[in-house]
Design a protein around this motif. Structure first.
Motif, PDB file in Angstrom:
ATOM      1  N   ASP A  45      14.720  14.600  -4.809  1.00  0.00           N
ATOM      2  CA  ASP A  45      14.924  13.406  -5.448  1.00  0.00           C
ATOM      3  C   ASP A  45      16.187  12.766  -4.712  1.00  0.00           C
ATOM      4  O   ASP A  45      15.936  11.410  -4.107  1.00  0.00           O
ATOM      5  N   GLU A  46      17.057  13.508  -4.742  1.00  0.00           N
ATOM      6  CA  GLU A  46      18.467  12.786  -3.982  1.00  0.00           C
ATOM      7  C   GLU A  46      18.214  12.802  -2.583  1.00  0.00           C
ATOM      8  O   GLU A  46      18.794  11.695  -2.009  1.00  0.00           O
ATOM      9  N   PHE A  47      17.684  13.608  -1.896  1.00  0.00           N
ATOM     10  CA  PHE A  47      17.331  13.396  -0.245  1.00  0.00           C
ATOM     11  C   PHE A  47      16.555  12.118  -0.197  1.00  0.00           C
ATOM     12  O   PHE A  47      16.705  11.502   0.776  1.00  0.00           O
ATOM     13  N   GLY A  48      15.581  11.764  -1.086  1.00  0.00           N
ATOM     14  CA  GLY A  48      14.807  10.664  -1.062  1.00  0.00           C
ATOM     15  C   GLY A  48      15.689   9.382  -1.142  1.00  0.00           C
ATOM     16  O   GLY A  48      15.570   8.519  -0.321  1.00  0.00           O
ATOM     17  N   ASP A  49      16.627   9.577  -2.152  1.00  0.00           N
ATOM     18  CA  ASP A  49      17.718   8.382  -2.184  1.00  0.00           C
ATOM     19  C   ASP A  49      18.341   8.018  -1.038  1.00  0.00           C
ATOM     20  O   ASP A  49      18.762   7.013  -0.839  1.00  0.00           O
ATOM     21  N   LEU A  50      18.802   9.299  -0.447  1.00  0.00           N
ATOM     22  CA  LEU A  50      19.632   9.266   0.781  1.00  0.00           C
ATOM     23  C   LEU A  50      18.620   8.290   1.856  1.00  0.00           C
ATOM     24  O   LEU A  50      19.254   7.352   2.617  1.00  0.00           O
ATOM     25  N   LEU A  51      17.553   8.937   2.121  1.00  0.00           N
ATOM     26  CA  LEU A  51      16.930   8.135   3.215  1.00  0.00           C
ATOM     27  C   LEU A  51      16.697   6.895   2.701  1.00  0.00           C
ATOM     28  O   LEU A  51      16.717   5.819   3.671  1.00  0.00           O
ATOM     29  N   PHE A  52      16.337   6.300   1.446  1.00  0.00           N
ATOM     30  CA  PHE A  52      15.876   4.965   1.037  1.00  0.00           C
ATOM     31  C   PHE A  52      17.437   4.146   1.140  1.00  0.00           C
ATOM     32  O   PHE A  52      17.253   3.225   1.705  1.00  0.00           O
ATOM     33  N   SER A  53      18.535   4.614   1.223  1.00  0.00           N
ATOM     34  CA  SER A  53      19.778   4.123   1.423  1.00  0.00           C
ATOM     35  C   SER A  53      19.989   3.832   2.925  1.00  0.00           C
ATOM     36  O   SER A  53      20.456   2.703   3.412  1.00  0.00           O
ATOM     37  N   CYS A  54      19.539   4.864   3.775  1.00  0.00           N
ATOM     38  CA  CYS A  54      19.474   4.714   5.128  1.00  0.00           C
ATOM     39  C   CYS A  54      18.765   3.531   5.474  1.00  0.00           C
ATOM     40  O   CYS A  54      19.040   2.561   6.360  1.00  0.00           O
ATOM     41  N   VAL A  55      17.714   3.388   4.990  1.00  0.00           N
ATOM     42  CA  VAL A  55      16.592   2.361   5.406  1.00  0.00           C
ATOM     43  C   VAL A  55      17.502   0.778   4.994  1.00  0.00           C
ATOM     44  O   VAL A  55      17.047  -0.009   5.790  1.00  0.00           O
ATOM     45  N   PRO A  64       0.672  -1.302   0.010  1.00  0.00           N
ATOM     46  CA  PRO A  64       0.047   0.079   0.016  1.00  0.00           C
ATOM     47  C   PRO A  64       0.648   1.341  -0.090  1.00  0.00           C
ATOM     48  O   PRO A  64       1.803   1.478   0.814  1.00  0.00           O
ATOM     49  N   LEU A  65       0.678   2.276  -0.960  1.00  0.00           N
ATOM     50  CA  LEU A  65       1.028   3.543  -0.828  1.00  0.00           C
ATOM     51  C   LEU A  65       0.965   4.270   0.499  1.00  0.00           C
ATOM     52  O   LEU A  65       1.633   5.026   0.809  1.00  0.00           O
ATOM     53  N   GLU A  66      -0.271   4.018   1.095  1.00  0.00           N
ATOM     54  CA  GLU A  66      -0.422   4.639   2.350  1.00  0.00           C
ATOM     55  C   GLU A  66       0.473   4.290   3.558  1.00  0.00           C
ATOM     56  O   GLU A  66       0.275   4.901   4.629  1.00  0.00           O
ATOM     57  N   LEU A  67       1.221   3.285   3.405  1.00  0.00           N
ATOM     58  CA  LEU A  67       2.026   2.786   4.692  1.00  0.00           C
ATOM     59  C   LEU A  67       2.860   4.128   4.811  1.00  0.00           C
ATOM     60  O   LEU A  67       3.358   4.771   4.024  1.00  0.00           O
ATOM     61  N   PRO A  68       3.286   4.207   6.192  1.00  0.00           N
ATOM     62  CA  PRO A  68       4.467   5.308   6.464  1.00  0.00           C
ATOM     63  C   PRO A  68       5.639   4.800   5.445  1.00  0.00           C
ATOM     64  O   PRO A  68       5.941   3.849   5.223  1.00  0.00           O
ATOM     65  N   ALA A  69       6.399   6.057   4.861  1.00  0.00           N
ATOM     66  CA  ALA A  69       7.317   6.044   3.945  1.00  0.00           C
ATOM     67  C   ALA A  69       8.430   4.926   4.228  1.00  0.00           C
ATOM     68  O   ALA A  69       8.941   4.193   3.445  1.00  0.00           O
ATOM     69  N   LEU A  70       8.749   4.957   5.566  1.00  0.00           N
ATOM     70  CA  LEU A  70      10.209   4.053   6.027  1.00  0.00           C
ATOM     71  C   LEU A  70       9.799   2.552   5.961  1.00  0.00           C
ATOM     72  O   LEU A  70      10.429   2.065   5.637  1.00  0.00           O
ATOM     73  N   MET A  71       8.649   2.500   6.594  1.00  0.00           N
ATOM     74  CA  MET A  71       7.967   1.160   6.438  1.00  0.00           C
ATOM     75  C   MET A  71       7.737   0.419   5.313  1.00  0.00           C
ATOM     76  O   MET A  71       8.347  -0.478   4.653  1.00  0.00           O
ATOM     77  N   ARG A  72       7.226   1.217   4.154  1.00  0.00           N
ATOM     78  CA  ARG A  72       6.988   0.864   2.964  1.00  0.00           C
ATOM     79  C   ARG A  72       8.567   0.645   2.240  1.00  0.00           C
ATOM     80  O   ARG A  72       8.271  -0.523   1.517  1.00  0.00           O
ATOM     81  N   ALA A  73       9.519   1.529   2.338  1.00  0.00           N
ATOM     82  CA  ALA A  73      10.635   1.304   1.836  1.00  0.00           C
ATOM     83  C   ALA A  73      11.273   0.059   1.965  1.00  0.00           C
ATOM     84  O   ALA A  73      11.911  -0.804   1.420  1.00  0.00           O
ATOM     85  N   GLN A  74      11.336  -0.351   3.470  1.00  0.00           N
ATOM     86  CA  GLN A  74      11.872  -1.443   4.090  1.00  0.00           C
ATOM     87  C   GLN A  74      11.281  -2.779   3.640  1.00  0.00           C
ATOM     88  O   GLN A  74      11.898  -3.675   3.194  1.00  0.00           O
ATOM     89  N   LYS A  75       9.815  -2.608   3.324  1.00  0.00           N
ATOM     90  CA  LYS A  75       9.032  -3.901   2.704  1.00  0.00           C
ATOM     91  C   LYS A  75       9.595  -4.017   1.463  1.00  0.00           C
ATOM     92  O   LYS A  75       9.819  -5.082   0.962  1.00  0.00           O
ATOM     93  N   VAL A  76       9.608  -3.183   0.682  1.00  0.00           N
ATOM     94  CA  VAL A  76      10.171  -3.163  -0.917  1.00  0.00           C
ATOM     95  C   VAL A  76      11.316  -3.783  -0.955  1.00  0.00           C
ATOM     96  O   VAL A  76      11.710  -4.478  -1.641  1.00  0.00           O
TER      97      VAL A  76
END
Length: 268
Positions: A198-208, A144-156
């Motif tokens: 966009d780059e900040f999002g990539d950084l967060l995704f990498s931290c996850v 679900p897109l509605e999941l908290p962003a960090l949680m969704r990133a980790q599941k993906v």
């Protein structure tokens, strides 16, 4: 005129459904009658988080109460659909029972699962088959897109890892963080607001990604860090007040000293 209702010392799930039905009737509650799935969807989220709060506080009494509030939300949504003739609470119960039986072939069938990992693999295999998911991309898209962003990133990321799309070790994930930091700095120096985001999002995704490797729940970790910051900041304000210091007028060096002092006091 009050609705016809039997008062009891002890109620059960059937009583809850009956009460919700009465509340939604013309002679019931004006507020309950007007509610729709969309009007109370945020209530559902709030009640769910209150359940989590009770769990975190290890409050048995609070958990019992908040689970009841979540159950009320479920009953309300079911009643709305029953009124439309689409499905009822019983239908929802039937569906989840069927799902539990079908997705546990290692319990109700012949599939063998001797540990949690094998049980999850069994569950995922049945789920993918039922939903017609032929690849991991489709499985990711079902999150679900509605999941908290960090949680969704980790599941993906976890789903990608299941088919081998992953670093060999945490070292690769750590190196990616530095790479993304450099790209963010470059975007800040030369890029547009969209590039920076966009780059900040990539950084967060990498931290996850690092969080996943070191077996940390990124959502819980950030929550803990935020709570810790609030606790320390509260103490900083108190220390500043004791020194008759205005935080707005204080220098960064003075504020850093207060922060370090607060950290030491909280550790002690």
């Amino acid at each position: 005129m009050a609705v016809d209702f039997e008062f009891k010392d002890k109620y059960d799930i059937n009583d809850l459904i009956s009460i919700v039905t009465l509340l939604r009737q013309p002679d019931g509650c004006p507020w309950d009658r007007e509610q729709t799935h969309f009007s109370i969807k945020k209530n559902f989220i709030e009640e769910t988080y209150e359940v989590i709060e009770a769990i975190n506080k290890e409050s048995t009494e609070g958990l019992q109460e908040e689970l009841g509030d979540v159950l009320l939300q479920i009953a309300l949504h079911c009643e709305m659909e029953r009124e439309r003739g689409s499905f009822s609470f019983d239908d929802v119960c039937n569906d989840i029972c069927q799902k539990l039986v079908i997705r546990h072939p290692h319990v109700f069938g012949e599939v063998k699962a001797d540990n949690c990992e094998e049980a999850l693999l069994s569950w995922d295999a049945v789920k993918a088959q039922i939903k017609g998911q032929k690849n991991q991309s489709q499985s990711m898209q079902s999150i679900p897109l509605e999941l908290p962003a960090l949680m969704r990133a980790q599941k993906v990321q976890s789903k990608a890892a299941k088919v081998g799309f992953d670093w060999d070790s945490a070292d690769g994930a750590f190196d990616k963080i530095q790479e993304e930091i450099d790209e963010l700095k470059s975007a800040m120096a030369h890029g547009s607001s969209a590039d920076i985001e966009d780059e900040f999002g990539d950084l967060l995704f990498s931290c996850v990604n690092v969080a996943r490797f070191i077996k940390v729940d990124s959502e819980e970790a950030l929550k803990g860090a935020t709570d810790k910051f609030i606790k320390r900041f509260t103490l900083v304000e108190k220390l500043a007040e004791e020194k008759n210091m205005s935080m707005k007028d204080a220098s960064l060096e003075e504020l850093d000293k207060l922060w370090d002092n607060a950290k030491e006091l909280l550790v002690d």
